[in-house]
Scaffold this active site. Structure first.
Site, PDB file in Angstrom:
ATOM      1  N   GLU A 273       2.199  65.281 -52.647  1.00 10.65           N
ATOM      2  CA  GLU A 273       1.471  66.522 -52.357  1.00 10.65           C
ATOM      3  C   GLU A 273       0.044  66.448 -52.908  1.00 10.65           C
ATOM      4  O   GLU A 273      -0.896  66.951 -52.290  1.00 10.65           O
ATOM      5  CB  GLU A 273       2.209  67.718 -52.949  1.00 10.65           C
ATOM      6  CG  GLU A 273       3.520  68.034 -52.245  1.00 10.65           C
ATOM      7  CD  GLU A 273       3.316  68.366 -50.779  1.00 10.65           C
ATOM      8  OE1 GLU A 273       2.538  69.285 -50.467  1.00 10.65           O
ATOM      9  OE2 GLU A 273       3.926  67.682 -49.924  1.00 10.65           O
ATOM     10  N   TRP A 276      -1.763  64.450 -50.455  1.00 11.11           N
ATOM     11  CA  TRP A 276      -2.033  65.235 -49.238  1.00 11.11           C
ATOM     12  C   TRP A 276      -3.360  65.976 -49.391  1.00 11.11           C
ATOM     13  O   TRP A 276      -4.151  66.049 -48.452  1.00 11.11           O
ATOM     14  CB  TRP A 276      -0.891  66.204 -48.991  1.00 11.11           C
ATOM     15  CG  TRP A 276      -1.058  67.096 -47.790  1.00 11.11           C
ATOM     16  CD1 TRP A 276      -1.414  68.410 -47.784  1.00 11.11           C
ATOM     17  CD2 TRP A 276      -0.878  66.737 -46.412  1.00 11.11           C
ATOM     18  NE1 TRP A 276      -1.462  68.894 -46.497  1.00 11.11           N
ATOM     19  CE2 TRP A 276      -1.139  67.890 -45.635  1.00 11.11           C
ATOM     20  CE3 TRP A 276      -0.521  65.555 -45.764  1.00 11.11           C
ATOM     21  CZ2 TRP A 276      -1.059  67.886 -44.235  1.00 11.11           C
ATOM     22  CZ3 TRP A 276      -0.438  65.559 -44.376  1.00 11.11           C
ATOM     23  CH2 TRP A 276      -0.704  66.714 -43.630  1.00 11.11           C
ATOM     24  N   TRP A 304      -7.404  78.877 -26.050  1.00 12.99           N
ATOM     25  CA  TRP A 304      -7.056  79.736 -27.172  1.00 12.99           C
ATOM     26  C   TRP A 304      -7.539  81.171 -26.914  1.00 12.99           C
ATOM     27  O   TRP A 304      -8.596  81.387 -26.331  1.00 12.99           O
ATOM     28  CB  TRP A 304      -7.747  79.265 -28.456  1.00 12.99           C
ATOM     29  CG  TRP A 304      -7.451  77.869 -28.912  1.00 12.99           C
ATOM     30  CD1 TRP A 304      -8.269  76.793 -28.801  1.00 12.99           C
ATOM     31  CD2 TRP A 304      -6.276  77.404 -29.580  1.00 12.99           C
ATOM     32  NE1 TRP A 304      -7.686  75.688 -29.351  1.00 12.99           N
ATOM     33  CE2 TRP A 304      -6.459  76.032 -29.843  1.00 12.99           C
ATOM     34  CE3 TRP A 304      -5.096  78.016 -29.980  1.00 12.99           C
ATOM     35  CZ2 TRP A 304      -5.513  75.264 -30.492  1.00 12.99           C
ATOM     36  CZ3 TRP A 304      -4.146  77.251 -30.633  1.00 12.99           C
ATOM     37  CH2 TRP A 304      -4.354  75.888 -30.879  1.00 12.99           C
ATOM     38  N   ASN A 341       3.834  77.652 -49.592  1.00 13.85           N
ATOM     39  CA  ASN A 341       3.429  76.685 -48.573  1.00 13.85           C
ATOM     40  C   ASN A 341       4.307  76.745 -47.333  1.00 13.85           C
ATOM     41  O   ASN A 341       3.821  76.591 -46.202  1.00 13.85           O
ATOM     42  CB  ASN A 341       3.453  75.266 -49.151  1.00 13.85           C
ATOM     43  CG  ASN A 341       2.857  74.254 -48.188  1.00 13.85           C
ATOM     44  OD1 ASN A 341       1.696  74.356 -47.806  1.00 13.85           O
ATOM     45  ND2 ASN A 341       3.659  73.289 -47.763  1.00 13.85           N
ATOM     46  N   TRP A 359      -6.831  78.844 -34.061  1.00 14.90           N
ATOM     47  CA  TRP A 359      -6.612  78.603 -35.484  1.00 14.90           C
ATOM     48  C   TRP A 359      -7.792  79.044 -36.339  1.00 14.90           C
ATOM     49  O   TRP A 359      -7.623  79.359 -37.524  1.00 14.90           O
ATOM     50  CB  TRP A 359      -6.296  77.133 -35.742  1.00 14.90           C
ATOM     51  CG  TRP A 359      -7.311  76.158 -35.234  1.00 14.90           C
ATOM     52  CD1 TRP A 359      -7.294  75.508 -34.037  1.00 14.90           C
ATOM     53  CD2 TRP A 359      -8.511  75.724 -35.899  1.00 14.90           C
ATOM     54  NE1 TRP A 359      -8.398  74.690 -33.909  1.00 14.90           N
ATOM     55  CE2 TRP A 359      -9.162  74.801 -35.030  1.00 14.90           C
ATOM     56  CE3 TRP A 359      -9.089  76.014 -37.125  1.00 14.90           C
ATOM     57  CZ2 TRP A 359     -10.361  74.175 -35.366  1.00 14.90           C
ATOM     58  CZ3 TRP A 359     -10.294  75.390 -37.470  1.00 14.90           C
ATOM     59  CH2 TRP A 359     -10.909  74.490 -36.596  1.00 14.90           C
ATOM     60  N   TRP A 382      -4.478  74.477 -41.261  1.00 17.37           N
ATOM     61  CA  TRP A 382      -4.484  75.247 -40.026  1.00 17.37           C
ATOM     62  C   TRP A 382      -4.464  74.344 -38.797  1.00 17.37           C
ATOM     63  O   TRP A 382      -3.735  74.604 -37.836  1.00 17.37           O
ATOM     64  CB  TRP A 382      -5.688  76.191 -39.998  1.00 17.37           C
ATOM     65  CG  TRP A 382      -5.321  77.489 -40.648  1.00 17.37           C
ATOM     66  CD1 TRP A 382      -5.553  77.876 -41.931  1.00 17.37           C
ATOM     67  CD2 TRP A 382      -4.576  78.553 -40.038  1.00 17.37           C
ATOM     68  NE1 TRP A 382      -5.002  79.107 -42.168  1.00 17.37           N
ATOM     69  CE2 TRP A 382      -4.404  79.545 -41.018  1.00 17.37           C
ATOM     70  CE3 TRP A 382      -4.043  78.756 -38.768  1.00 17.37           C
ATOM     71  CZ2 TRP A 382      -3.710  80.734 -40.762  1.00 17.37           C
ATOM     72  CZ3 TRP A 382      -3.364  79.931 -38.507  1.00 17.37           C
ATOM     73  CH2 TRP A 382      -3.199  80.901 -39.489  1.00 17.37           C
TER      74      TRP A 382
END
Length: 472
Positions: A273, A276, A304, A341, A359, A382
């Protein structure tokens, strides 16, 4: 020995321990003047991150004062402020920790060039990341676009051991003047929400260090499982501290390594993590469009919905979609300034796929509401959820908020904690949501539970049909 001061320009590095720029400044044996500048990058922050930064600045200022130092506060263009301080103090060196978003890079490049032209030593240091983005390359010399090979490349790299906090910072003979923090009015955009969110803030370096110790001692062993359960205290909870540099990733990494060596099962997942987060910065450095446009450019053709004020988007923002997981997560965000999360993935998937909404609208809402807002992590999260970002799994991942709740909140601990409607004795935290939200929303715990804006199963069909029609 020269007595000219060293200015240390603090930004997202509000700590004393493991601070390479501060460590280097102190090693010079000259007076050190800590500085924080309220420039346009600070002014542009959303309500919650700006307020959280204000709290962090105040706490860090108090910490310095206890060591007979000061944090000089100035407002204005960063270069103008630093040039003025150089002139006022006779400083011949300015040090700072690197930031990596495009705006900060442009500003810092200009500052460094201008100061050097004036004969001032200007140096930037690492510390916000474990691996500088330009040092991680594929075998062919490019940058990584998928997380797993990025992890495999860096997982065995040496990460610098955390530096100790300096002793007493050498003070100048005369301190320059500075602003009063309250004059910046950084809390004003939060309005009445500040009082509600404040108990959920883990403020400052000492608190962050203590939380890391608790996490490693009591939680990391089961982190593989608990990190997905929003109803339990199963994560590190350090995102707000990492975002403002109240703790360094190096400190977290080495704590995780020790836990892994001790056989704690979830430690490697914790290390992944942390990487990440590094991967998000790696992508932001190499493809700055991550912050402003579809990372996968083919998605530019996707239709969108771009109106941020439709009834559906408004219901999403207000936690009134009629789907428990979505509504609980959105209310957690408004009350605590953070969101689990698993919740972040679910609410992002719902907005971008069930509601087919861009987004960028969700990213902007998080940017205004998150006290742990981070430019790279927010943007990548996102885009990953929307399908337009870096992800080995294609577009057809559409989270079902009902089955996700059944899987990760079987007893409805999370839902019951945050949703008040329909309950005879709602929790204090669920009720606090109505104290935090704008009065113009006209929300009440006595309201009826709304019907789903878009049902979970219907939304998946809507999304897949839209993708197929566009040839995805």
């Amino acid at each position: 020995m020269s007595t000219s001061p060293v200015l240390v320009w603090f930004r997202r590095d509000l700590r004393l321990t493991d601070h390479p720029a501060l460590h280097a400044a102190c090693a010079m044996g000259r007076p050190v003047i800590p500085v924080f500048i309220y420039d346009e990058t600070v002014d542009q922050l959303g309500a919650a991150p700006k307020w959280r930064m204000c709290l962090g600045i105040g706490q860090f200022s108090e910490r310095l004062a206890k060591g007979q130092s000061r944090l000089i506060l100035r407002r204005g263009n960063a270069l103008d402020v630093l040039c003025a301080l150089v002139k006022e103090t006779g400083a011949t060196s300015v040090f700072w920790s690197r930031l990596y978003d495009p705006g900060a890079v442009t500003r810092d490049t200009e500052v460094k060039s201008a100061l050097k032209e004036q004969g001032v030593e200007a140096r930037s240091f690492g510390g916000h990341l474990m691996f500088e983005p330009w040092t991680v390359e594929t075998k062919t010399g490019g940058f990584y676009k998928v997380y797993t090979p990025f992890w495999n490349t860096v997982k065995t790299r040496d990460v610098d051991a955390p530096l100790p906090a300096p002793g007493r910072l050498p003070a100048p003979e005369k301190w320059p003047s500075g602003d009063d923090l309250s004059s910046w009015q950084m809390a004003q955009p939060m309005n009445r929400g500040a009082e509600i969110v404040r108990p959920h803030v883990r403020l400052g370096e000492d608190v962050a260090q203590a939380r890391l110790q608790t996490f490693i001692a009591k939680i990391v062993g089961g982190y593989d499982t608990t990190r997905d359960l929003p109803g339990v205290d199963g994560t590190s909870g350090l995102s707000q501290n990492l975002a403002l540099g109240e703790i360094s990733p190096h400190q977290c990494w080495h704590a995780g390594l020790r836990a892994r060596q001790e056989g704690k099962a979830g430690a490697e997942t914790f290390l992944k993590e942390l990487v990440w987060r590094e991967f998000a910065y790696h992508l932001m450095h190499h493809t700055p469009r991550l912050l402003s446009g579809n990372w996968k450019e083919a998605w530019d053709a996707f239709p969108w919905r771009t109106d941020p004020d439709t009834p559906e988007v408004t219901a999403w923002k207000q936690g009134r979609t009629g789907l428990q997981f979505i509504d609980a997560a959105m209310r957690e965000l408004y009350v605590t300034g953070t969101m689990h999360n698993r919740g972040r993935m679910i609410v992002a998937s719902y907005l971008t796929k069930h509601l087919l909404t861009h987004w960028k609208i969700g990213m902007a809402w998080f940017e205004d509401c998150l006290i742990d807002w981070d430019p790279a992590s927010n943007a990548m999260g996102w885009q990953w959820s929307a399908g337009s970002g870096p992800d080995a799994t294609p577009y057809f991942r559409v989270f079902n908020p009902v089955t996700q709740l059944d899987k990760f909140d079987k007893n409805r601990d999370y839902a019951n904690r945050w949703i008040a409607e329909g309950r005879s004795n709602p929790s204090a935290e669920a009720l606090s949501f109505f104290e935090a939200v704008p009065r113009r929303w006209n929300l009440s715990a006595d309201a009826q539970i709304p019907a789903p804006v878009v049902a979970a199963d219907v939304g998946r069909k809507i999304a897949l049909n839209a993708y197929e029609n566009k040839g995805f």
